[in-house]
Design a protein around this motif. Structure first.
Motif, PDB file in Angstrom:
ATOM      1  N   PRO A 279      41.453  50.609  42.802  1.00 32.34           N
ATOM      2  CA  PRO A 279      42.669  51.418  42.605  1.00 32.34           C
ATOM      3  C   PRO A 279      42.867  52.484  43.668  1.00 32.34           C
ATOM      4  CG  PRO A 279      41.001  51.973  40.969  1.00 32.34           C
ATOM      5  CD  PRO A 279      40.526  50.740  41.656  1.00 32.34           C
ATOM      6  N   ARG A 280      41.796  53.093  44.167  1.00 33.02           N
ATOM      7  CA  ARG A 280      41.944  54.093  45.225  1.00 33.02           C
ATOM      8  C   ARG A 280      42.515  53.460  46.479  1.00 33.02           C
ATOM      9  NH1 ARG A 280      36.072  57.145  44.963  1.00 33.02           N
ATOM     10  NH2 ARG A 280      36.436  58.407  43.099  1.00 33.02           N
ATOM     11  N   ALA A 281      42.009  52.272  46.841  1.00 24.15           N
ATOM     12  CA  ALA A 281      42.468  51.597  48.049  1.00 24.15           C
ATOM     13  C   ALA A 281      43.937  51.192  47.919  1.00 24.15           C
ATOM     14  CB  ALA A 281      41.592  50.378  48.326  1.00 24.15           C
ATOM     15  N   ILE A 282      44.314  50.679  46.742  1.00 26.95           N
ATOM     16  CA  ILE A 282      45.707  50.283  46.514  1.00 26.95           C
ATOM     17  C   ILE A 282      46.629  51.494  46.624  1.00 26.95           C
ATOM     18  CG2 ILE A 282      47.311  49.527  44.704  1.00 26.95           C
ATOM     19  CD1 ILE A 282      45.178  47.496  43.859  1.00 26.95           C
ATOM     20  N   LYS A 283      46.205  52.622  46.068  1.00 29.91           N
ATOM     21  CA  LYS A 283      47.036  53.835  46.131  1.00 29.91           C
ATOM     22  C   LYS A 283      47.079  54.411  47.540  1.00 29.91           C
ATOM     23  CE  LYS A 283      46.746  55.226  41.290  1.00 29.91           C
ATOM     24  NZ  LYS A 283      46.486  56.307  40.342  1.00 29.91           N
ATOM     25  N   LYS A 284      46.058  54.162  48.346  1.00 28.31           N
ATOM     26  CA  LYS A 284      46.121  54.561  49.746  1.00 28.31           C
ATOM     27  C   LYS A 284      47.165  53.723  50.479  1.00 28.31           C
ATOM     28  CE  LYS A 284      41.523  56.488  50.772  1.00 28.31           C
ATOM     29  NZ  LYS A 284      41.968  57.637  51.594  1.00 28.31           N
ATOM     30  N   ALA A 285      47.243  52.455  50.105  1.00 34.80           N
ATOM     31  CA  ALA A 285      48.239  51.573  50.719  1.00 34.80           C
ATOM     32  C   ALA A 285      49.647  51.956  50.293  1.00 34.80           C
ATOM     33  CB  ALA A 285      47.950  50.120  50.353  1.00 34.80           C
ATOM     34  N   ASN A 286      49.776  52.361  49.008  1.00 34.43           N
ATOM     35  CA  ASN A 286      51.081  52.756  48.488  1.00 34.43           C
ATOM     36  C   ASN A 286      50.861  53.671  47.281  1.00 34.43           C
ATOM     37  OD1 ASN A 286      53.605  53.049  47.333  1.00 34.43           O
ATOM     38  ND2 ASN A 286      54.153  50.886  47.480  1.00 34.43           N
ATOM     39  N   PRO A 287      51.092  54.968  47.428  1.00 32.39           N
ATOM     40  CA  PRO A 287      50.837  55.926  46.334  1.00 32.39           C
ATOM     41  C   PRO A 287      51.694  55.702  45.097  1.00 32.39           C
ATOM     42  CG  PRO A 287      51.088  57.058  48.448  1.00 32.39           C
ATOM     43  CD  PRO A 287      51.521  55.640  48.662  1.00 32.39           C
ATOM     44  N   LYS A 288      52.716  54.867  45.195  1.00 30.36           N
ATOM     45  CA  LYS A 288      53.597  54.654  44.048  1.00 30.36           C
ATOM     46  C   LYS A 288      52.981  53.749  42.987  1.00 30.36           C
ATOM     47  CE  LYS A 288      57.927  55.320  46.591  1.00 30.36           C
ATOM     48  NZ  LYS A 288      59.232  54.700  46.979  1.00 30.36           N
ATOM     49  N   TYR A 289      51.903  53.083  43.318  1.00 25.29           N
ATOM     50  CA  TYR A 289      51.311  52.139  42.363  1.00 25.29           C
ATOM     51  C   TYR A 289      50.782  52.836  41.118  1.00 25.29           C
ATOM     52  CZ  TYR A 289      51.352  47.672  44.836  1.00 25.29           C
ATOM     53  OH  TYR A 289      51.747  46.498  45.429  1.00 25.29           O
ATOM     54  N   LYS A 290      51.059  52.216  39.967  1.00 26.49           N
ATOM     55  CA  LYS A 290      50.428  52.578  38.712  1.00 26.49           C
ATOM     56  C   LYS A 290      49.246  51.637  38.507  1.00 26.49           C
ATOM     57  CE  LYS A 290      53.136  55.874  37.123  1.00 26.49           C
ATOM     58  NZ  LYS A 290      52.624  57.211  36.789  1.00 26.49           N
ATOM     59  N   THR A 291      48.133  52.172  38.015  1.00 27.64           N
ATOM     60  CA  THR A 291      46.937  51.345  37.883  1.00 27.64           C
ATOM     61  C   THR A 291      46.342  51.482  36.493  1.00 27.64           C
ATOM     62  OG1 THR A 291      45.522  53.124  38.734  1.00 27.64           O
ATOM     63  CG2 THR A 291      46.398  51.562  40.350  1.00 27.64           C
ATOM     64  N   ALA A 292      45.771  50.394  35.999  1.00 31.23           N
ATOM     65  CA  ALA A 292      45.180  50.413  34.660  1.00 31.23           C
ATOM     66  C   ALA A 292      44.039  49.420  34.573  1.00 31.23           C
ATOM     67  CB  ALA A 292      46.229  50.090  33.597  1.00 31.23           C
ATOM     68  N   HIS A 293      43.078  49.769  33.733  1.00 26.37           N
ATOM     69  CA  HIS A 293      41.947  48.879  33.446  1.00 26.37           C
ATOM     70  C   HIS A 293      41.762  48.799  31.943  1.00 26.37           C
ATOM     71  CE1 HIS A 293      37.777  47.704  32.663  1.00 26.37           C
ATOM     72  NE2 HIS A 293      37.851  47.034  33.794  1.00 26.37           N
ATOM     73  N   PHE A 294      41.720  47.565  31.421  1.00 28.79           N
ATOM     74  CA  PHE A 294      41.517  47.368  29.994  1.00 28.79           C
ATOM     75  C   PHE A 294      40.391  46.366  29.772  1.00 28.79           C
ATOM     76  CE2 PHE A 294      46.108  48.276  30.547  1.00 28.79           C
ATOM     77  CZ  PHE A 294      46.123  49.526  29.931  1.00 28.79           C
ATOM     78  N   GLY A 295      39.527  46.692  28.809  1.00 28.87           N
ATOM     79  CA  GLY A 295      38.430  45.800  28.488  1.00 28.87           C
ATOM     80  C   GLY A 295      37.091  46.353  28.918  1.00 28.87           C
ATOM     81  N   LYS A 296      36.203  45.460  29.293  1.00 33.04           N
ATOM     82  CA  LYS A 296      34.812  45.807  29.596  1.00 33.04           C
ATOM     83  C   LYS A 296      34.704  46.474  30.967  1.00 33.04           C
ATOM     84  CE  LYS A 296      30.306  43.546  30.148  1.00 33.04           C
ATOM     85  NZ  LYS A 296      29.567  42.283  29.944  1.00 33.04           N
TER      86      LYS A 296
ATOM     87  N   ASP B 248      47.429  48.875  55.923  1.00 35.49           N
ATOM     88  CA  ASP B 248      47.314  50.100  56.724  1.00 35.49           C
ATOM     89  C   ASP B 248      46.251  51.046  56.160  1.00 35.49           C
ATOM     90  OD1 ASP B 248      49.301  49.291  58.486  1.00 35.49           O
ATOM     91  OD2 ASP B 248      50.883  50.103  57.203  1.00 35.49           O
ATOM     92  N   VAL B 249      45.209  50.495  55.572  1.00 34.89           N
ATOM     93  CA  VAL B 249      44.083  51.290  55.093  1.00 34.89           C
ATOM     94  C   VAL B 249      42.846  50.859  55.862  1.00 34.89           C
ATOM     95  CG1 VAL B 249      42.634  51.873  53.116  1.00 34.89           C
ATOM     96  CG2 VAL B 249      45.095  51.483  52.788  1.00 34.89           C
ATOM     97  N   GLU B 250      42.237  51.809  56.535  1.00 35.88           N
ATOM     98  CA  GLU B 250      41.041  51.491  57.318  1.00 35.88           C
ATOM     99  C   GLU B 250      39.869  51.247  56.369  1.00 35.88           C
ATOM    100  OE1 GLU B 250      38.216  53.359  60.892  1.00 35.88           O
ATOM    101  OE2 GLU B 250      40.046  54.402  60.220  1.00 35.88           O
ATOM    102  N   MET B 251      39.229  50.116  56.520  1.00 37.18           N
ATOM    103  CA  MET B 251      38.096  49.771  55.678  1.00 37.18           C
ATOM    104  C   MET B 251      36.803  50.314  56.292  1.00 37.18           C
ATOM    105  SD  MET B 251      38.997  48.088  52.957  1.00 37.18           S
ATOM    106  CE  MET B 251      40.738  48.101  52.482  1.00 37.18           C
ATOM    107  N   PRO B 252      36.040  51.086  55.525  1.00 34.48           N
ATOM    108  CA  PRO B 252      34.749  51.560  56.024  1.00 34.48           C
ATOM    109  C   PRO B 252      33.831  50.388  56.346  1.00 34.48           C
ATOM    110  CG  PRO B 252      35.365  52.673  53.977  1.00 34.48           C
ATOM    111  CD  PRO B 252      36.317  51.531  54.147  1.00 34.48           C
ATOM    112  N   LYS B 253      32.859  50.616  57.199  1.00 36.16           N
ATOM    113  CA  LYS B 253      31.950  49.542  57.590  1.00 36.16           C
ATOM    114  C   LYS B 253      31.116  49.044  56.412  1.00 36.16           C
ATOM    115  CE  LYS B 253      28.038  52.335  59.289  1.00 36.16           C
ATOM    116  NZ  LYS B 253      28.151  53.558  58.768  1.00 36.16           N
ATOM    117  N   GLU B 254      31.026  49.851  55.347  1.00 38.34           N
ATOM    118  CA  GLU B 254      30.262  49.444  54.176  1.00 38.34           C
ATOM    119  C   GLU B 254      30.968  48.388  53.323  1.00 38.34           C
ATOM    120  OE1 GLU B 254      29.006  53.415  55.518  1.00 38.34           O
ATOM    121  OE2 GLU B 254      30.959  52.610  54.872  1.00 38.34           O
ATOM    122  N   ILE B 255      32.260  48.180  53.558  1.00 35.00           N
ATOM    123  CA  ILE B 255      32.994  47.162  52.793  1.00 35.00           C
ATOM    124  C   ILE B 255      32.545  45.792  53.283  1.00 35.00           C
ATOM    125  CG2 ILE B 255      35.241  46.199  52.223  1.00 35.00           C
ATOM    126  CD1 ILE B 255      34.713  48.895  50.932  1.00 35.00           C
ATOM    127  N   ASP B 256      31.920  45.038  52.400  1.00 38.25           N
ATOM    128  CA  ASP B 256      31.340  43.751  52.784  1.00 38.25           C
ATOM    129  C   ASP B 256      32.293  42.582  52.592  1.00 38.25           C
ATOM    130  OD1 ASP B 256      28.570  44.564  53.508  1.00 38.25           O
ATOM    131  OD2 ASP B 256      28.526  45.265  51.430  1.00 38.25           O
TER     132      ASP B 256
END
Length: 529
Positions: free
Chosen positions: A126-143, A392-400
């Motif tokens: 969700p952080r990465a998606i909001k960096k791409a576009n702050p207008k996004y609404k995000t939700a997680h349901f379940g486990k 347009d979001v720079e991926m850190p080198k730790e992103i595998d």
């Protein structure tokens, strides 16, 4: 329990208030600048646990008993990945890795036990998606089962710090099948119930009971639909993750679904009606999401991804049936002993049966009836969702992981670019240390010596998975140079990431965080994984 109920009702009330959508014309196509993204994560669903072929060229990759018509439809509507991999063969490390886009060697199995206290600036989906576009609404349901609070991870709406028992809803409360281990054993012995396949006894039986909201499948679906309605009404693009408890033990289904499979002729590879019923109910939940997207007129601007969190359980062991009075009514031994054929082994294993999972994507720009043999992994979802949301979001080198967007939208594309040309899997720390590394053809599996058995050198196996999918022949003596190359790359990666390759007497990070937050197992009956 009371605290959980209050929080559940509060979250549900907020979502439904937010989701009131009077005035929405369902027949009108809703156009948004950025696409909506729906991610459905199933639990313990094996590669072959569906009614379409996991690989069109392999007849036995399709279940001969289970039915998943909606997943079949989803696969036909988009792209079916024959080589989709979970980041890990166990759910909690896999879920961490998916959410962070990082190999488990960098976090849950790291020598730094305090890593989870340092994630305030780490990218999450969700952080990465909001960096791409702050207008996004995000939700997680379940486990959830991740060592980071969902709101801290960037979700606007969530079910909280849920774990396995969150889906074991039985009427008005929770039930823990461990309580029935003793009475199940007593029943089996008293009634002289035979173990036809001489199956190893499970630490707890696979409990089964009927529930109209089986495994909270339909509760998760309701909350997701309410959230999506609210986002549409507000004119906002959304990302929603449905992390199902199904088809993890225990076995729960609606009565009518169970009765259907109880009366259906068993297959040769798949035979268990309790599991089949729960899987079919899960598939019904998937179908509801697909129907919702169509009914709201957003199918031209909505991606749906589905994958399993790890391979299927190899066996279901003994079954304990429980009635609505929470009393044991029957117990028997399942004959499900090799549920992942043609793959070897299952959940917890670093063979294909533990790592290869259902992996499907559908949406705008993805042509229907596609089959891809390009290896993809749950690590790829974070950069992929970010690209689809605007990029347009720079991926850190730790992103595998690497973005699958070019592969999804261009049939001529046949690869995913990552920071390594290898797929690497690892566990250590609070679990038996082992690793695996593979390229397009070969796979090396390495078992590290534990601290209690230091005199034994690591056991190494090499398989030609392109020709030997069942990993039946260890070819390390014939191809020692290939094995040396793969082991060198594996060791280099583990050294670079500061991965733990031994044992530590420590709880998993999710439970350490729960202790830090002052939550106890009794509060919501968290279960271990």
């Amino acid at each position: 329990m009371e605290m959980f109920k209050k929080r559940y009702l509060l979250v549900l009330a907020i979502i439904f208030l937010f989701g009131s959508c009077n005035g929405i014309n369902r027949s009108k196509k809703v156009k948004q600048k950025s696409p909506n993204i729906i991610f459905i994560l199933t639990d313990d669903q094996g590669w072959t646990h569906r009614s379409h072929r996991a690989d069109p060229n392999i007849p036995e990759s399709e279940s001969d008993y289970y039915e998943t018509p909606n997943m079949d439809k989803l696969a036909k509507s988009g792209i079916l990945f024959t080589e989709g991999y979970a980041p890990n063969p166990i759910c909690s490390p896999s879920r961490h890795s998916i959410m962070l886009g990082q190999n488990a060697a960098r976090h849950i199995y790291n020598k730094d036990l305090d890593w989870y206290k340092k994630t305030s600036d780490w990218l999450t989906i969700p952080r990465a998606i909001k960096k791409a576009n702050p207008k996004y609404k995000t939700a997680h349901f379940g486990k959830w089962h991740i060592a980071m609070e969902p709101k801290v991870a960037g979700f606007d709406y969530d079910d909280g710090m849920t774990s396995n028992n969150g889906g074991e809803i039985f009427e008005d409360g929770f039930i823990n099948i461990k309580e029935f281990t003793k009475v199940s054993d007593e029943y089996l012995e008293a009634n002289n119930i035979q173990n036809p396949t001489n199956m190893r006894r499970a630490g707890k039986p696979s409990g089964h009971w009927n529930d109209e909201n089986a495994k909270d499948i339909f509760g998760i679906t309701d909350r997701a639909e309410a959230f999506m309605k609210g986002s549409i009404a507000e004119g906002k693009p959304f990302y929603v993750q449905l992390s199902h408890y199904a088809v993890h033990l225990s076995l729960v289904s609606r009565k009518e679904t169970y009765e259907y499979f109880k009366n259906k002729k068993r297959g040769e590879r798949h035979t268990n009606p309790e599991f089949a019923a729960m899987l079919k109910d899960l598939d019904t939940g998937v179908g509801r999401i697909m129907d919702f997207v169509k009914s709201m007129g957003i199918e031209d601007n909505t991606y749906i991804f589905l994958m399993g969190d790890n391979g299927g359980r190899l066996s279901l062991n003994q079954i304990a049936k429980i009635d609505h009075n929470k009393e044991l009514v029957e117990a028997y031994y399942s004959t499900q002993n090799e549920r992942n054929i043609p793959l070897r082994n299952g959940k917890h294993s670093f063979y294909e049966g533990g790592l290869r999972v259902p992996f499907i994507a559908s949406g705008p720009g993805i042509n229907a009836n596609r089959v891809s043999r390009t290896p993809v992994t749950g690590l790829d979802l974070l950069p992929t969702f970010t690209d689809l949301a605007g990029g347009d979001v720079e991926m850190p080198k730790e992103i595998d992981g690497g973005t699958m967007a070019p592969l999804l939208l261009n049939e001529s594309e046949e690869k995913v670019v990552r920071n390594s040309k290898y797929l690497i899997f690892h566990q250590g720390s609070h679990r038996p240390p082992r690793s695996a590394i593979q390229n397009d053809k070969y796979k090396l599996v390495k078992y590290w010596p534990s601290k209690t058995d230091q005199e034994n050198r690591p056991t190494i196996e090499l398989f030609h998975i392109a020709e030997d999918l069942g990993e039946t022949m260890n070819i390390i003596e014939m191809h020692s140079e290939i094995a040396k190359e793969l082991e060198l790359e594996l060791n280099k990666f583990l050294d670079t990431t500061n991965a733990e390759t031994g044992n530590q007497k420590v709880k998993g990070p999710y439970y350490r965080l729960m202790d830090d937050l002052g939550k106890t197992p009794e509060e919501e009956r968290w279960d271990s994984e």
